[in-house]
Design a protein around this motif. Sequence first.
Motif, mmCIF file in Angstrom:
data_model
loop_
_atom_site.group_PDB
_atom_site.id
_atom_site.type_symbol
_atom_site.label_atom_id
_atom_site.label_comp_id
_atom_site.label_asym_id
_atom_site.label_seq_id
_atom_site.Cartn_x
_atom_site.Cartn_y
_atom_site.Cartn_z
ATOM 1 N N ALA A 273 0.856 -1.193 0.000
ATOM 2 C CA ALA A 273 0.000 0.000 0.000
ATOM 3 C C ALA A 273 0.889 1.239 0.000
ATOM 4 O O ALA A 273 1.838 1.322 0.783
ATOM 5 C CB ALA A 273 -0.914 0.005 1.219
ATOM 6 N N TYR A 274 0.566 2.211 -0.867
ATOM 7 C CA TYR A 274 1.405 3.394 -0.945
ATOM 8 C C TYR A 274 0.559 4.621 -1.255
ATOM 9 O O TYR A 274 -0.579 4.520 -1.737
ATOM 10 C CB TYR A 274 2.496 3.226 -2.016
ATOM 11 C CG TYR A 274 1.987 2.993 -3.412
ATOM 12 C CD1 TYR A 274 1.742 4.059 -4.275
ATOM 13 C CD2 TYR A 274 1.772 1.701 -3.876
ATOM 14 C CE1 TYR A 274 1.289 3.846 -5.565
ATOM 15 C CE2 TYR A 274 1.311 1.473 -5.161
ATOM 16 C CZ TYR A 274 1.069 2.546 -6.006
ATOM 17 O OH TYR A 274 0.605 2.330 -7.270
ATOM 18 N N SER A 275 1.122 5.789 -0.965
ATOM 19 C CA SER A 275 0.456 7.060 -1.283
ATOM 20 C C SER A 275 1.506 8.096 -1.621
ATOM 21 O O SER A 275 2.635 8.058 -1.113
ATOM 22 C CB SER A 275 -0.409 7.539 -0.114
ATOM 23 O OG SER A 275 0.387 7.900 1.007
ATOM 24 N N LEU A 276 1.101 9.035 -2.452
ATOM 25 C CA LEU A 276 1.934 10.179 -2.812
ATOM 26 C C LEU A 276 1.070 11.427 -2.709
ATOM 27 O O LEU A 276 -0.022 11.482 -3.292
ATOM 28 C CB LEU A 276 2.501 10.042 -4.217
ATOM 29 C CG LEU A 276 3.334 11.229 -4.726
ATOM 30 C CD1 LEU A 276 4.582 11.416 -3.869
ATOM 31 C CD2 LEU A 276 3.702 11.036 -6.189
ATOM 32 N N THR A 298 -6.283 -8.468 -0.118
ATOM 33 C CA THR A 298 -6.873 -8.193 1.188
ATOM 34 C C THR A 298 -6.661 -6.710 1.489
ATOM 35 O O THR A 298 -5.794 -6.074 0.886
ATOM 36 C CB THR A 298 -6.232 -9.038 2.304
ATOM 37 O OG1 THR A 298 -4.827 -8.772 2.351
ATOM 38 C CG2 THR A 298 -6.457 -10.529 2.049
ATOM 39 N N PRO A 299 -7.428 -6.135 2.408
ATOM 40 C CA PRO A 299 -7.212 -4.718 2.721
ATOM 41 C C PRO A 299 -5.880 -4.497 3.413
ATOM 42 O O PRO A 299 -5.315 -5.420 4.017
ATOM 43 C CB PRO A 299 -8.380 -4.385 3.661
ATOM 44 C CG PRO A 299 -8.766 -5.691 4.253
ATOM 45 C CD PRO A 299 -8.533 -6.715 3.179
ATOM 46 N N PHE A 300 -5.351 -3.282 3.302
ATOM 47 C CA PHE A 300 -4.213 -2.912 4.135
ATOM 48 C C PHE A 300 -4.722 -2.789 5.570
ATOM 49 O O PHE A 300 -5.634 -2.014 5.862
ATOM 50 C CB PHE A 300 -3.595 -1.596 3.690
ATOM 51 C CG PHE A 300 -2.592 -1.074 4.683
ATOM 52 C CD1 PHE A 300 -1.324 -1.639 4.767
ATOM 53 C CD2 PHE A 300 -2.920 -0.064 5.571
ATOM 54 C CE1 PHE A 300 -0.408 -1.191 5.709
ATOM 55 C CE2 PHE A 300 -2.018 0.400 6.509
ATOM 56 C CZ PHE A 300 -0.749 -0.178 6.576
ATOM 57 N N PHE A 325 -9.785 4.082 2.839
ATOM 58 C CA PHE A 325 -9.544 3.890 1.412
ATOM 59 C C PHE A 325 -8.421 2.866 1.185
ATOM 60 O O PHE A 325 -7.526 3.070 0.365
ATOM 61 C CB PHE A 325 -9.250 5.220 0.731
ATOM 62 C CG PHE A 325 -10.433 6.161 0.785
ATOM 63 C CD1 PHE A 325 -11.420 6.110 -0.189
ATOM 64 C CD2 PHE A 325 -10.575 7.052 1.836
ATOM 65 C CE1 PHE A 325 -12.523 6.947 -0.121
ATOM 66 C CE2 PHE A 325 -11.670 7.901 1.910
ATOM 67 C CZ PHE A 325 -12.665 7.843 0.927
ATOM 68 N N ASN A 326 -8.512 1.773 1.938
ATOM 69 C CA ASN A 326 -7.463 0.754 1.967
ATOM 70 C C ASN A 326 -7.994 -0.624 1.605
ATOM 71 O O ASN A 326 -7.432 -1.637 1.993
ATOM 72 C CB ASN A 326 -6.843 0.699 3.364
ATOM 73 C CG ASN A 326 -7.882 0.391 4.443
ATOM 74 O OD1 ASN A 326 -9.080 0.613 4.244
ATOM 75 N ND2 ASN A 326 -7.438 -0.109 5.574
ATOM 76 N N GLY A 327 -9.138 -0.695 0.864
ATOM 77 C CA GLY A 327 -9.707 -1.982 0.503
ATOM 78 C C GLY A 327 -8.826 -2.752 -0.455
ATOM 79 O O GLY A 327 -7.855 -2.223 -1.013
ATOM 80 N N ILE A 361 -12.346 -1.291 -5.760
ATOM 81 C CA ILE A 361 -12.238 -2.228 -4.646
ATOM 82 C C ILE A 361 -12.664 -3.603 -5.144
ATOM 83 O O ILE A 361 -13.777 -3.773 -5.657
ATOM 84 C CB ILE A 361 -13.116 -1.799 -3.459
ATOM 85 C CG1 ILE A 361 -12.744 -0.388 -3.005
ATOM 86 C CG2 ILE A 361 -12.978 -2.781 -2.309
ATOM 87 C CD1 ILE A 361 -13.684 0.187 -1.974
ATOM 88 N N ASP A 362 -11.785 -4.595 -5.009
ATOM 89 C CA ASP A 362 -12.030 -5.911 -5.597
ATOM 90 C C ASP A 362 -11.653 -6.992 -4.595
ATOM 91 O O ASP A 362 -10.481 -7.285 -4.389
ATOM 92 C CB ASP A 362 -11.214 -6.055 -6.883
ATOM 93 C CG ASP A 362 -11.431 -7.401 -7.570
ATOM 94 O OD1 ASP A 362 -12.284 -8.174 -7.091
ATOM 95 O OD2 ASP A 362 -10.744 -7.666 -8.574
ATOM 96 N N GLY A 363 -12.671 -7.579 -3.941
ATOM 97 C CA GLY A 363 -12.438 -8.681 -3.008
ATOM 98 C C GLY A 363 -12.711 -10.026 -3.616
ATOM 99 O O GLY A 363 -12.730 -11.041 -2.896
ATOM 100 N N SER A 364 -12.906 -10.099 -4.933
ATOM 101 C CA SER A 364 -13.322 -11.342 -5.563
ATOM 102 C C SER A 364 -12.237 -12.411 -5.583
ATOM 103 O O SER A 364 -12.542 -13.598 -5.722
ATOM 104 C CB SER A 364 -13.786 -11.062 -7.001
ATOM 105 O OG SER A 364 -12.719 -10.544 -7.789
ATOM 106 N N LYS A 365 -10.980 -12.000 -5.444
ATOM 107 C CA LYS A 365 -9.886 -12.968 -5.493
ATOM 108 C C LYS A 365 -9.462 -13.443 -4.107
ATOM 109 O O LYS A 365 -8.514 -14.205 -3.968
ATOM 110 C CB LYS A 365 -8.682 -12.357 -6.218
ATOM 111 C CG LYS A 365 -8.979 -11.881 -7.632
ATOM 112 C CD LYS A 365 -7.736 -11.278 -8.278
ATOM 113 C CE LYS A 365 -8.053 -10.720 -9.654
ATOM 114 N NZ LYS A 365 -8.981 -9.572 -9.596
#
Length: 436
Positions: A273-276, A298-300, A325-327, A361-365
């Motif tokens: 997980a990263y941000s700028l 998985t979420p952070f 906003f970490n999903g 946001i994609d939890g399908s995997k």
Amino acid sequence: MKFDKVHLLALAIAAATGSQLATASQADSKGFIEDSSLNFLTRNLFWNHDRTNGAHNNREWGQGFRLDYVSGYTQGTVGFGVDASAYGLVKLDGGRGYAGRAGVLVPDTEGATDNAGSVGAAVKVRVSNTELKYGNNLRPYNPVFAPADARLVPGTATGFWLTSSELEGLTAEAGHMTAAKDFNSTNGDDNFYAAYSGKSSDTVDFLGGAYVINDQVSVSLYGAEYADIWRQYYVNANYTYPINDEQSLNFDFNIYKTDDEGKKLAGDIDTTAYSLAAAYTIGAHTFKLSYQKNDGDTPFDYLGMGPGTYHDSIYLANSSQLVDFNGPNEQSVGVFYNLDFASYGVPGLTFGVRYISGWDIDGSKMDASSPYNYYGSKNSEEHWERDFDIKYVVQNGAAKDLSVRLRQATHRIGNGASDSSSDQVRLIIEYPYEIF
């Protein structure tokens, strides 16, 4: 590099004796009593959280009290001291089925207790600019282990905490934590949690620090192990470019890498997980744009100190009042604006607003057995949050340092099932008093 808890703490001790976090020098000690301080803080907090989908609402109001005694150090090459704290809170409102869910008050079988309190202490030893503490009221605050202080009383931890600042510009710290006390609890023997999974660990170890290269550039590096849950690594780079006396540009980059560890109590974890963020300041005004991405199925996740609570060990730019906003696989962008009214003749008054939008946001995997599988099978969940924050701090007179802060947040789900649309208001009134 693979390491166990013993190796981590040994490495921390070795590193910190050559490095810390603004620890004063033992050579400057004036004595156990002479350098001691006693501070009192009162905090009044009203918390109202309304959900729009029929889920439980949270409404609590309480008064908190904190008394912190910090001794000086005995003189000599090796100095000894002690820190002690007392915490108390009183329920002002929280009945009618609303209490016990916001984390403001201490829950019981009928909602929330009318009053509660706890005490804690730590012994400490200092050599040169290196300090070691052991006790049950430790409050480290860093990117991988940061007990929150956003309710009536702060969360605290039991364990060892080493800090050092032997080299100019370099600060380092390490910790071996064995028990937690949440901000809505009086029990100092709780476990630590992976907040979003609800899984717990009885031990957290961390090691890291920051180096200020010059007035414009700083970097930091941290690592942590939550036993049998994850190993987490963090890197930050921060650069400020001064345009002139009134204007500047700031760039802030944060990145976390998290991998499952040991018994994998929270299941398979492999996230980056990263941000700028880029901020432009001109006089009293600051404008900021940010981008955030979680690359993982998985979420952070980060620190909890009790079931269902979330603390501050997330330094990503778009982590906000209601959601982070970490999903899984989520991307988000944020727009921020802050105003300091001192330039307009009202010192102590500040205002901020921000809007953040998240998508993909994609939890399908995700594995069906994962404790994070409440994200469901949808692969295009979207949502947004808008926050307002205004605060005033009295600048002089009998009420000097009294502060009043109002925070309002709105969160809306476009589609998806991992969270709810909601509105929240927090009103915080604080008064710190230095007894000596």
